[in-house]
Design an enzyme around this catalytic site. Structure first.
Site, mmCIF file in Angstrom:
data_model
loop_
_atom_site.group_PDB
_atom_site.id
_atom_site.type_symbol
_atom_site.label_atom_id
_atom_site.label_comp_id
_atom_site.label_asym_id
_atom_site.label_seq_id
_atom_site.Cartn_x
_atom_site.Cartn_y
_atom_site.Cartn_z
ATOM 1 N N ASP A 143 6.704 1.130 2.117
ATOM 2 C CA ASP A 143 6.400 0.138 1.072
ATOM 3 C C ASP A 143 7.280 0.401 -0.153
ATOM 4 O OD1 ASP A 143 3.446 -1.083 1.905
ATOM 5 O OD2 ASP A 143 3.741 0.976 2.540
ATOM 6 N N PHE B 293 -1.030 -0.676 12.695
ATOM 7 C CA PHE B 293 -1.889 -0.166 11.620
ATOM 8 C C PHE B 293 -2.373 -1.245 10.646
ATOM 9 C CE2 PHE B 293 -2.361 1.625 7.323
ATOM 10 C CZ PHE B 293 -3.381 2.537 7.543
ATOM 11 N N ASN B 294 -1.466 -2.036 10.066
ATOM 12 C CA ASN B 294 -1.860 -2.973 8.999
ATOM 13 C C ASN B 294 -2.903 -3.979 9.488
ATOM 14 O OD1 ASN B 294 -0.141 -1.804 7.155
ATOM 15 N ND2 ASN B 294 1.513 -3.281 7.465
ATOM 16 N N THR C 49 2.806 -6.036 2.790
ATOM 17 C CA THR C 49 3.321 -4.918 3.596
ATOM 18 C C THR C 49 2.235 -3.881 3.869
ATOM 19 O OG1 THR C 49 4.112 -3.714 1.660
ATOM 20 C CG2 THR C 49 5.682 -5.221 2.710
ATOM 21 N N HIS D 265 9.777 -0.158 8.576
ATOM 22 C CA HIS D 265 8.864 -1.291 8.840
ATOM 23 C C HIS D 265 8.869 -2.307 7.689
ATOM 24 C CE1 HIS D 265 6.877 0.927 12.140
ATOM 25 N NE2 HIS D 265 6.693 1.952 11.324
ATOM 26 N N ASP D 266 8.367 -1.846 6.534
ATOM 27 C CA ASP D 266 8.109 -2.801 5.448
ATOM 28 C C ASP D 266 9.375 -3.446 4.873
ATOM 29 O OD1 ASP D 266 5.449 -2.317 5.864
ATOM 30 O OD2 ASP D 266 5.238 -0.892 4.212
ATOM 31 N N ASN E 182 -2.448 2.839 3.538
ATOM 32 C CA ASN E 182 -1.870 4.145 3.872
ATOM 33 C C ASN E 182 -2.657 5.283 3.228
ATOM 34 O OD1 ASN E 182 0.257 3.293 5.522
ATOM 35 N ND2 ASN E 182 1.463 2.703 3.742
ATOM 36 N N ASP F 50 0.855 -1.206 0.000
ATOM 37 C CA ASP F 50 0.000 0.000 0.000
ATOM 38 C C ASP F 50 0.892 1.259 0.000
ATOM 39 O OD1 ASP F 50 0.909 -0.412 2.650
ATOM 40 O OD2 ASP F 50 -0.878 0.502 3.534
HETATM 41 C C1 BDR Z 1 2.804 -0.087 8.737
HETATM 42 O O1 BDR Z 1 1.777 0.881 8.537
HETATM 43 C C2 BDR Z 1 2.031 1.654 7.396
HETATM 44 O O2 BDR Z 1 1.852 3.005 7.651
HETATM 45 C C3 BDR Z 1 3.430 1.336 6.955
HETATM 46 O O3 BDR Z 1 3.520 1.360 5.539
HETATM 47 C C4 BDR Z 1 3.694 -0.040 7.511
HETATM 48 O O4 BDR Z 1 3.301 -1.047 6.603
HETATM 49 C C5 BDR Z 1 3.501 0.208 10.048
HETATM 50 O O5 BDR Z 1 2.609 0.118 11.104
HETATM 51 CA CA CA Z 2 2.804 -0.557 4.309
#
Ligand code: BDR
Ligand code: CA
Length: 310
Positions: free
Chosen positions: A16, A166-167, A124, A239-240, A40, A11
């Site tokens: 990403d 979040f994801n 991701t 993160h990703d 996102n 996303d």
């Molecule tokens: C995740 O949330 C998104 O904002 C980032 O791309 C990542 O995948 C981190 O919590």
């Molecule tokens: Ca992401």
């Protein structure tokens, strides 16, 4: 050397985009397709970002557009982190690169079933596309080697609520389908991604490498690091890219196996990845979680990847 066939479901989103840069630079991975989900930002925006970023780095894999909202909920986006476009910061040129005429889940199904080697999925973003794929076409599971995802946390709490990352928070029902699917999962949650920080001085080093991809990565990180630095972090958590890096260089990561359940209904805990931490538990682990990373080694891997583009 045999490459690992992968599909990246993303996303974009700054991190990403950095994960895509890392994956396409690796000789260990064969990226068979990129599929896109809302997260996102709205699907229209993340799809536009995917096209622009991939064109810019000179890669045009089969591209699949996913659905525009989570399986059973309205879409929640993260403009605070990624801006109104979902990829604020650098201005990327428009492109004539287009998605395939079939939906993302059909593209995934086709590629997975036609692949002579089991495919690894790298989600991701929210797990909507994978949740729909497993519901509509459960037969694909037999030719999936592993899911290496960014999402959730084992013992780090949440980032989008006290309990949830979040994801997973955006589409817990899809996450539940994935975590109970029986397909082996490698989870890069906040436990490891908050340790996979790129520091301001390293962003400058990246910029000084010159070249269109390192400079782009630095500009993405200029915007992306603002949010986390405003929270008090020393840099930007990559993160990703963790979900990609652990396939390319597993020795950089420390792992532990857990049974993880997804909370879909909690009043305060919806989207929580509930890890069974009891040492005497009889629950069978369904997740290998990345818990720690050799940060310097990881940053070097990422910078070398950026620097490998012409
Ligand atoms: C995740 O949330 C998104 O904002 C980032 O791309 C990542 O995948 C981190 O919590
Ligand atoms: Ca992401």
């Amino acid at each position: 050397m045999k490459k690992i066939p992968v599909i990246i479901d993303c996303d974009p989103g700054h991190d990403d985009a950095l994960a895509l840069i890392l994956a396409f630079a690796s000789e260990k991975l064969e990226v068979k397709a990129v599929t896109v989900t809302g997260g996102n930002q709205t699907l229209a925006k993340t799809l536009r970002n995917a096209k622009r970023i991939l064109s810019y780095i000179g890669k045009r894999p089969p591209l699949g557009a996913g659905v525009d909202k989570p399986m059973f909920r309205e879409l929640e986006t993260a403009p605070e982190v990624h801006g109104d476009s979902g990829l604020d910061g650098p201005s990327l040129p428009d492109t004539d690169y287009r998605e395939e005429p079939i939906p993302a889940v059909d593209l995934m199904r086709k590629i997975i079933l036609e692949s002579p080697e089991p495919v690894t999925l790298i989600p991701t973003g929210p797990l909507t596309n994978v949740g729909i794929l497993f519901t509509a076409y459960p037969e694909v599971k037999r030719n999936i080697a592993r899911i290496s995802l960014m999402g959730g946390s084992i013992a780090e709490g949440g980032n989008w609520s006290p309990a949830a990352e979040f994801n997973i928070l955006v589409d817990p029902e899809a996450a539940d389908i994935v975590y109970t699917s029986g397909v082996p999962i490698t989870m890069s949650g906040l436990d490891v991604t908050h340790k996979a920080m790129i520091l301001p001085a390293e962003i400058e080093t990246l910029r000084k490498l010159g070249g269109k991809v390192p400079v782009l990565a630095a500009e993405l990180l200029d915007f992306f690091s603002k949010y986390d630095r405003s929270l008090g972090f020393k840099g930007a958590p990559l993160h990703d890219p963790c979900a990609v890096a652990c396939l390319i260089a597993p020795a950089l990561f420390t792992t532990r196996d857990f049974h993880v359940a997804i909370e879909t209904r909690g009043k305060y805990t919806s989207g929580m990845t509930l890890a069974d931490l009891r040492f005497w538990t009889k629950e069978k682990p369904n997740v290998t979680a990345n818990m720690d990373v050799n940060r310097e080694g990881f940053i070097k891997l990422f910078m070398d990847a950026c620097d490998s583009y012409p």
